[in-house]
Design a protein around this motif. Structure first.
Motif, PDB file in Angstrom:
ATOM      1  N   GLU A 270       0.853  -1.196   0.000  1.00  0.00           N
ATOM      2  CA  GLU A 270       0.000   0.000   0.000  1.00  0.00           C
ATOM      3  C   GLU A 270       0.888   1.245   0.000  1.00  0.00           C
ATOM      4  O   GLU A 270       1.953   1.250   0.602  1.00  0.00           O
ATOM      5  CB  GLU A 270      -0.888   0.025   1.253  1.00  0.00           C
ATOM      6  CG  GLU A 270      -1.823   1.209   1.281  1.00  0.00           C
ATOM      7  CD  GLU A 270      -2.574   1.370   2.607  1.00  0.00           C
ATOM      8  OE1 GLU A 270      -3.814   1.318   2.584  1.00  0.00           O
ATOM      9  OE2 GLU A 270      -1.920   1.577   3.657  1.00  0.00           O
ATOM     10  N   VAL A 271       0.425   2.290  -0.668  1.00  0.00           N
ATOM     11  CA  VAL A 271       1.124   3.576  -0.666  1.00  0.00           C
ATOM     12  C   VAL A 271       0.131   4.634  -0.180  1.00  0.00           C
ATOM     13  O   VAL A 271      -1.046   4.619  -0.571  1.00  0.00           O
ATOM     14  CB  VAL A 271       1.657   3.906  -2.073  1.00  0.00           C
ATOM     15  CG1 VAL A 271       2.196   5.331  -2.137  1.00  0.00           C
ATOM     16  CG2 VAL A 271       2.753   2.904  -2.478  1.00  0.00           C
ATOM     17  N   VAL A 272       0.599   5.529   0.683  1.00  0.00           N
ATOM     18  CA  VAL A 272      -0.259   6.616   1.176  1.00  0.00           C
ATOM     19  C   VAL A 272       0.267   7.944   0.632  1.00  0.00           C
ATOM     20  O   VAL A 272       1.412   8.041   0.169  1.00  0.00           O
ATOM     21  CB  VAL A 272      -0.297   6.671   2.724  1.00  0.00           C
ATOM     22  CG1 VAL A 272      -0.751   5.341   3.311  1.00  0.00           C
ATOM     23  CG2 VAL A 272       1.048   7.093   3.316  1.00  0.00           C
ATOM     24  N   ALA A 273      -0.589   8.955   0.702  1.00  0.00           N
ATOM     25  CA  ALA A 273      -0.161  10.325   0.417  1.00  0.00           C
ATOM     26  C   ALA A 273      -0.875  11.207   1.422  1.00  0.00           C
ATOM     27  O   ALA A 273      -2.024  10.935   1.787  1.00  0.00           O
ATOM     28  CB  ALA A 273      -0.531  10.726  -0.998  1.00  0.00           C
ATOM     29  N   TYR A 274      -0.193  12.230   1.897  1.00  0.00           N
ATOM     30  CA  TYR A 274      -0.867  13.145   2.815  1.00  0.00           C
ATOM     31  C   TYR A 274      -0.449  14.563   2.494  1.00  0.00           C
ATOM     32  O   TYR A 274       0.620  14.810   1.929  1.00  0.00           O
ATOM     33  CB  TYR A 274      -0.570  12.790   4.279  1.00  0.00           C
ATOM     34  CG  TYR A 274       0.870  12.933   4.701  1.00  0.00           C
ATOM     35  CD1 TYR A 274       1.735  11.848   4.639  1.00  0.00           C
ATOM     36  CD2 TYR A 274       1.361  14.158   5.156  1.00  0.00           C
ATOM     37  CE1 TYR A 274       3.051  11.981   5.020  1.00  0.00           C
ATOM     38  CE2 TYR A 274       2.682  14.292   5.547  1.00  0.00           C
ATOM     39  CZ  TYR A 274       3.526  13.206   5.474  1.00  0.00           C
ATOM     40  OH  TYR A 274       4.837  13.334   5.843  1.00  0.00           O
ATOM     41  N   THR A 275      -1.330  15.476   2.837  1.00  0.00           N
ATOM     42  CA  THR A 275      -1.028  16.893   2.641  1.00  0.00           C
ATOM     43  C   THR A 275      -1.951  17.714   3.521  1.00  0.00           C
ATOM     44  O   THR A 275      -2.946  17.204   4.049  1.00  0.00           O
ATOM     45  CB  THR A 275      -1.181  17.287   1.155  1.00  0.00           C
ATOM     46  OG1 THR A 275      -0.645  18.602   0.986  1.00  0.00           O
ATOM     47  CG2 THR A 275      -2.633  17.291   0.694  1.00  0.00           C
ATOM     48  N   THR A 276      -1.607  18.994   3.662  1.00  0.00           N
ATOM     49  CA  THR A 276      -2.469  19.865   4.441  1.00  0.00           C
ATOM     50  C   THR A 276      -3.828  19.992   3.732  1.00  0.00           C
ATOM     51  O   THR A 276      -3.896  19.912   2.501  1.00  0.00           O
ATOM     52  CB  THR A 276      -1.787  21.230   4.653  1.00  0.00           C
ATOM     53  OG1 THR A 276      -2.597  22.041   5.484  1.00  0.00           O
ATOM     54  CG2 THR A 276      -1.545  21.958   3.354  1.00  0.00           C
ATOM     55  N   LYS A 277      -4.878  20.157   4.531  1.00  0.00           N
ATOM     56  CA  LYS A 277      -6.255  20.168   3.999  1.00  0.00           C
ATOM     57  C   LYS A 277      -6.430  21.165   2.863  1.00  0.00           C
ATOM     58  O   LYS A 277      -7.185  20.935   1.929  1.00  0.00           O
ATOM     59  CB  LYS A 277      -7.218  20.527   5.138  1.00  0.00           C
ATOM     60  CG  LYS A 277      -8.151  19.408   5.498  1.00  0.00           C
ATOM     61  CD  LYS A 277      -9.184  19.830   6.523  1.00  0.00           C
ATOM     62  CE  LYS A 277     -10.416  18.983   6.367  1.00  0.00           C
ATOM     63  NZ  LYS A 277     -10.417  17.687   6.842  1.00  0.00           N
ATOM     64  N   GLN A 278      -5.716  22.294   2.923  1.00  0.00           N
ATOM     65  CA  GLN A 278      -5.898  23.351   1.908  1.00  0.00           C
ATOM     66  C   GLN A 278      -5.222  23.035   0.582  1.00  0.00           C
ATOM     67  O   GLN A 278      -5.426  23.743  -0.395  1.00  0.00           O
ATOM     68  CB  GLN A 278      -5.304  24.686   2.400  1.00  0.00           C
ATOM     69  CG  GLN A 278      -5.954  25.266   3.619  1.00  0.00           C
ATOM     70  CD  GLN A 278      -5.189  24.875   4.880  1.00  0.00           C
ATOM     71  OE1 GLN A 278      -4.844  23.714   5.050  1.00  0.00           O
ATOM     72  NE2 GLN A 278      -4.939  25.821   5.757  1.00  0.00           N
ATOM     73  N   ASN A 279      -4.345  22.025   0.534  1.00  0.00           N
ATOM     74  CA  ASN A 279      -3.558  21.792  -0.682  1.00  0.00           C
ATOM     75  C   ASN A 279      -4.382  21.005  -1.712  1.00  0.00           C
ATOM     76  O   ASN A 279      -4.211  19.798  -1.910  1.00  0.00           O
ATOM     77  CB  ASN A 279      -2.243  21.083  -0.351  1.00  0.00           C
ATOM     78  CG  ASN A 279      -1.275  21.101  -1.520  1.00  0.00           C
ATOM     79  OD1 ASN A 279      -1.677  21.354  -2.665  1.00  0.00           O
ATOM     80  ND2 ASN A 279      -0.014  20.824  -1.262  1.00  0.00           N
TER      81      ASN A 279
END
Ligand SMILES: CC(C)(COP(=O)(O)OP(=O)(O)OC[C@H]1O[C@@H](n2cnc3c(N)ncnc32)[C@H](O)[C@@H]1OP(=O)(O)O)[C@@H](O)C(=O)NCCC(=O)NCCS
Length: 189
Positions: A131-140
């Motif tokens: 599995e691969v995840v990605a995360y970022t700030t809500k505004q991006n």
């Protein structure tokens, strides 16, 4: 795990290992406040070089990593895209992450999504990463659009405050997207 290729070619791009002459280009991108508006701050030349070297080392450590992205006949370094093991403890770790950052002049051309798709395909077909995840700030939103184009799914139960961002900072709330190898292969690489 099969050996990592030296480069991956897509329709318009070359995903390749980092070179010393990428460093000034990467530093310019990392010093641009607009490129870095969803980060706490821009990077100094030293910080940028250290990040590039850390990225370059991932290939030997993990057998995959964040690629320097070249646009043949256009520019030798447009940004980076790739996959690495998250070392910081986060609410969803252990996990393997995909990420991207391009110079502003190369946004809006579909380069990030094109490169990311090939990077994901390489890792899912060549390694046993499940599995691969990605995360970022809500505004991006631009970054989240790339995640969606890859078939990644927002996990609404997994919003979190980034541990390196001060409490109640406008950038602290983050969203998490995921994709499994099965889902990627099912939707067609
Ligand atoms: C996040 C980031 C990489 C996204 O880049 P991008 O260029 O917007 O993303 P894409 O490669 O998906 O291209 C998007 C646009 O190209 C357009 N496009 C133009 N020609 C195209 C083509 N031939 N093929 C595909 N898309 C094309 C699309 O319409 C698309 O617009 P849309 O997203 O509104 O639908 C970029 O905004 C960035 O570097 N930001 C700063 C760093 C950052 O925030 N990184 C992520 C931290 S988590």
């Amino acid at each position: 795990m099969l050996p990592c290729p030296d480069e991956i070619r897509t329709e318009r791009l070359i995903l390749r290992r980092w070179r010393e002459d990428d460093l000034p280009h990467f530093a310019r991108l990392n010093a641009n406040p607009h490129v870095m508006r969803f980060f706490l701050k821009t990077r100094t030349r030293d910080e940028s070089d250290a990040e590039a070297r850390w990225f370059a080392e991932r290939f030997a450590v993990d057998g995959f990593g964040p690629w320097a992205v070249e646009v043949p006949d256009v520019v030798p370094f447009a940004g980076f895209v790739g996959i690495w093991r998250i070392l910081r403890q986060m609410p969803f770790t252990p996990a393997i992450e995909i990420g991207w950052r391009f110079d502003e002049s190369h946004w809006g051309k579909g380069y990030a999504a094109e490169a990311a798709k090939s990077a994901l395909q390489d890792v899912f077909l060549r390694t046993d990463v499940p599995e691969v995840v990605a995360y970022t700030t809500k505004q991006n939103e631009p970054s989240q659009r790339v995640m969606k184009k890859l078939g990644m799914r927002y996990d609404p139960t997994a919003d979190f405050d980034h541990p390196a961002v001060p409490d109640r900072h406008p950038l602290s709330r983050h969203v998490l997207y995921r994709i499994s190898r099965e889902a990627f292969v099912e939707t067609g690489p």
